[in-house]
Design a protein around this motif. Structure first.
Motif, PDB file in Angstrom:
ATOM      1  N   MET A  13       0.468  -0.830   0.156  1.00 46.09           N
ATOM      2  CA  MET A  13       0.064  -0.231  -0.400  1.00 46.09           C
ATOM      3  C   MET A  13       0.451   1.176   0.327  1.00 46.09           C
ATOM      4  N   LYS A  14       0.504   1.920  -0.619  1.00 41.89           N
ATOM      5  CA  LYS A  14       0.895   3.346  -1.145  1.00 41.89           C
ATOM      6  C   LYS A  14       0.392   4.843  -0.175  1.00 41.89           C
ATOM      7  N   GLY A  15       1.224   5.811   0.375  1.00 41.71           N
ATOM      8  CA  GLY A  15       0.680   6.273   0.780  1.00 41.71           C
ATOM      9  C   GLY A  15      -0.077   6.529   2.292  1.00 41.71           C
ATOM     10  N   VAL A  16       0.843   5.632   2.665  1.00 43.49           N
ATOM     11  CA  VAL A  16      -0.466   5.413   4.585  1.00 43.49           C
ATOM     12  C   VAL A  16       0.546   6.285   5.311  1.00 43.49           C
ATOM     13  N   MET A  17      -0.256   6.805   6.378  1.00 40.52           N
ATOM     14  CA  MET A  17       0.485   6.706   7.345  1.00 40.52           C
ATOM     15  C   MET A  17       0.091   6.213   8.606  1.00 40.52           C
ATOM     16  N   PHE A  18       1.191   5.555   9.068  1.00 36.68           N
ATOM     17  CA  PHE A  18       0.691   4.461  10.323  1.00 36.68           C
ATOM     18  C   PHE A  18       1.232   5.419  11.625  1.00 36.68           C
ATOM     19  N   ASN A  37       6.301  15.122   1.066  1.00 33.88           N
ATOM     20  CA  ASN A  37       5.443  13.939   0.297  1.00 33.88           C
ATOM     21  C   ASN A  37       5.278  14.922  -1.002  1.00 33.88           C
ATOM     22  N   ASN A  38       5.023  15.904  -1.512  1.00 31.11           N
ATOM     23  CA  ASN A  38       3.869  16.914  -1.671  1.00 31.11           C
ATOM     24  C   ASN A  38       2.658  15.869  -2.022  1.00 31.11           C
ATOM     25  N   ALA A  39       1.880  15.697  -0.940  1.00 24.48           N
ATOM     26  CA  ALA A  39       0.668  15.027  -0.689  1.00 24.48           C
ATOM     27  C   ALA A  39      -0.061  14.861   0.718  1.00 24.48           C
ATOM     28  N   PHE A  40      -0.907  14.373   0.732  1.00 30.86           N
ATOM     29  CA  PHE A  40      -1.905  14.110   2.328  1.00 30.86           C
ATOM     30  C   PHE A  40      -1.550  12.705   1.892  1.00 30.86           C
ATOM     31  N   PRO A  41      -1.732  11.757   3.185  1.00 32.48           N
ATOM     32  CA  PRO A  41      -1.864  10.506   2.983  1.00 32.48           C
ATOM     33  C   PRO A  41      -2.618  10.547   2.646  1.00 32.48           C
ATOM     34  N   GLN A  42      -2.834   9.035   1.394  1.00 35.29           N
ATOM     35  CA  GLN A  42      -4.344   8.551   1.654  1.00 35.29           C
ATOM     36  C   GLN A  42      -4.823   7.794   2.355  1.00 35.29           C
ATOM     37  N   ARG A  43      -4.724   7.068   3.015  1.00 30.88           N
ATOM     38  CA  ARG A  43      -4.851   6.040   4.538  1.00 30.88           C
ATOM     39  C   ARG A  43      -4.158   6.655   5.884  1.00 30.88           C
ATOM     40  N   VAL A  44      -4.584   6.062   6.738  1.00 32.37           N
ATOM     41  CA  VAL A  44      -4.075   6.930   7.671  1.00 32.37           C
ATOM     42  C   VAL A  44      -4.412   5.935   9.426  1.00 32.37           C
ATOM     43  N   ILE A  45      -3.648   4.703   9.582  1.00 30.39           N
ATOM     44  CA  ILE A  45      -4.050   3.170  10.186  1.00 30.39           C
ATOM     45  C   ILE A  45      -3.334   3.693  11.702  1.00 30.39           C
ATOM     46  N   ILE A  46      -4.192   4.334  12.599  1.00 26.66           N
ATOM     47  CA  ILE A  46      -3.832   4.317  14.217  1.00 26.66           C
ATOM     48  C   ILE A  46      -3.731   3.113  15.025  1.00 26.66           C
ATOM     49  N   PHE A  47      -2.705   2.850  15.957  1.00 28.34           N
ATOM     50  CA  PHE A  47      -2.234   1.765  16.954  1.00 28.34           C
ATOM     51  C   PHE A  47      -2.242   2.792  18.422  1.00 28.34           C
ATOM     52  N   ARG A  48      -3.427   2.626  18.962  1.00 33.35           N
ATOM     53  CA  ARG A  48      -3.556   3.148  20.066  1.00 33.35           C
ATOM     54  C   ARG A  48      -3.938   2.292  21.433  1.00 33.35           C
ATOM     55  N   ASP A  49      -2.559   2.080  22.247  1.00 38.31           N
ATOM     56  CA  ASP A  49      -2.200   1.526  23.677  1.00 38.31           C
ATOM     57  C   ASP A  49      -2.241   2.055  24.551  1.00 38.31           C
ATOM     58  N   GLY A  50      -2.816   0.807  25.789  1.00 34.26           N
ATOM     59  CA  GLY A  50      -2.470   1.212  26.837  1.00 34.26           C
ATOM     60  C   GLY A  50      -3.941   2.375  27.167  1.00 34.26           C
ATOM     61  N   VAL A  51      -5.362   2.136  27.031  1.00 33.73           N
ATOM     62  CA  VAL A  51      -6.263   2.122  26.914  1.00 33.73           C
ATOM     63  C   VAL A  51      -7.445   0.936  27.697  1.00 33.73           C
ATOM     64  N   GLY A  52      -8.176   1.060  29.116  1.00 26.64           N
ATOM     65  CA  GLY A  52      -9.051   0.419  29.775  1.00 26.64           C
ATOM     66  C   GLY A  52      -9.716  -0.195  28.808  1.00 26.64           C
ATOM     67  N   ASP A  53     -10.452  -1.367  29.182  1.00 26.66           N
ATOM     68  CA  ASP A  53     -11.378  -1.373  28.407  1.00 26.66           C
ATOM     69  C   ASP A  53     -12.477  -0.472  28.948  1.00 26.66           C
ATOM     70  N   GLY A  54     -12.951   0.170  30.812  1.00 24.51           N
ATOM     71  CA  GLY A  54     -13.816   1.089  31.024  1.00 24.51           C
ATOM     72  C   GLY A  54     -13.465   2.724  29.917  1.00 24.51           C
ATOM     73  N   GLN A  55     -12.273   2.526  29.578  1.00 25.41           N
ATOM     74  CA  GLN A  55     -12.004   3.854  28.475  1.00 25.41           C
ATOM     75  C   GLN A  55     -12.631   3.983  27.387  1.00 25.41           C
TER      76      GLN A  55
END
Length: 152
Positions: free
Chosen positions: A26-31, A92-110
Motif C-alpha cells: 500500500m502506498k500513501g499510508v501514514m501509520f 511527500n508533496n501530498a497528504f496520505p490517502q490512508r491513516v492507520i492508527i494504533f492506540r495502546d494503553g487503554v483499559g476496557d472502561g475507557q
C-alpha cells in the motif's frame, strides 16, 4: 558485528540515515502510534504520538504532550495529528490517502471515552484536509491474567 561497525551504524542513524526498511504494497499510508506514560514520581503524565512519513516506514514525526497526572486520554491529539499531516505533505508533496492508527494503553472502561474524545479529535484534523483519507483506528489491549495449566 564489530564494535566499530555498531558505532558507525549508530552515527548513521543519528544523522538521519536509514538502516532498514520494509516493503509495504500500500502506498500513501501514514501509520500512527499513540500511548500514554504515567511516571509514579511525577505529577504529570506524558502522551506520545509518532507517525510514519514515508512508504518504507523509515522516517517519523513524533510529538509528546503533558497530561494531568494519571490522565489516559490525550487532549491534544487534534494538534498532533494536524502537525503530522502537514509534515507528511511537506515530505511527500501530498497528504496520505490512508491513516492507520494504533492506540495502546487503554483499559476496557475507557474505550467509549477514547472513541468520543480521541477519535473525534483525530477526525477533526482529518476533516481539515482537501480530501478525507481512509481511517483505521485500532485499540491495542492486552490481558494481564492469562490462564495457565501445568502439564504432568
Amino acid at each position: 558485528m564489530s564494535v566499530v561497525t555498531k558505532v558507525v551504524l549508530q552515527m548513521n542513524a543519528k544523522l538521519g540515515g536509514e538502516l532498514w526498511s520494509i516493503s509495504i504494497p500500500m502506498k500513501g499510508v501514514m501509520f500512527v502510534g499513540i500511548d500514554t506514560y504515567h511516571d509514579s514520581g511525577s505529577r504529570k503524565s506524558v502522551g506520545g504520538f509518532v507517525a510514519s512519513m514515508n512508504n518504507a516506514c523509515t522516517r517519523y514525526f513524533s510529538k509528546t504532550t503533558w497530561q494531568e497526572n494519571k490522565q489516559e486520554l490525550i487532549s491534544q491529539l487534534q494538534t498532533c495529528t494536524r502537525e503530522a499531516l502537514q509534515q507528511y505533505r511537506k515530505l511527500n508533496n501530498a497528504f496520505p490517502q490512508r491513516v492507520i492508527i494504533f492506540r495502546d494503553g487503554v483499559g476496557d472502561g475507557q474505550l467509549l471515552a477514547v472513541k468520543e474524545v480521541e477519535l473525534e479529535s483525530i477526525k477533526k484534523a482529518l476533516r481539515e484536509l482537501p480530501e478525507m483519507p481512509n481511517l483505521v483506528f485500532t485499540v491495542v489491549t492486552k490481558k494481564k491474567k492469562v490462564p495457565t495449566a501445568t502439564l504432568r
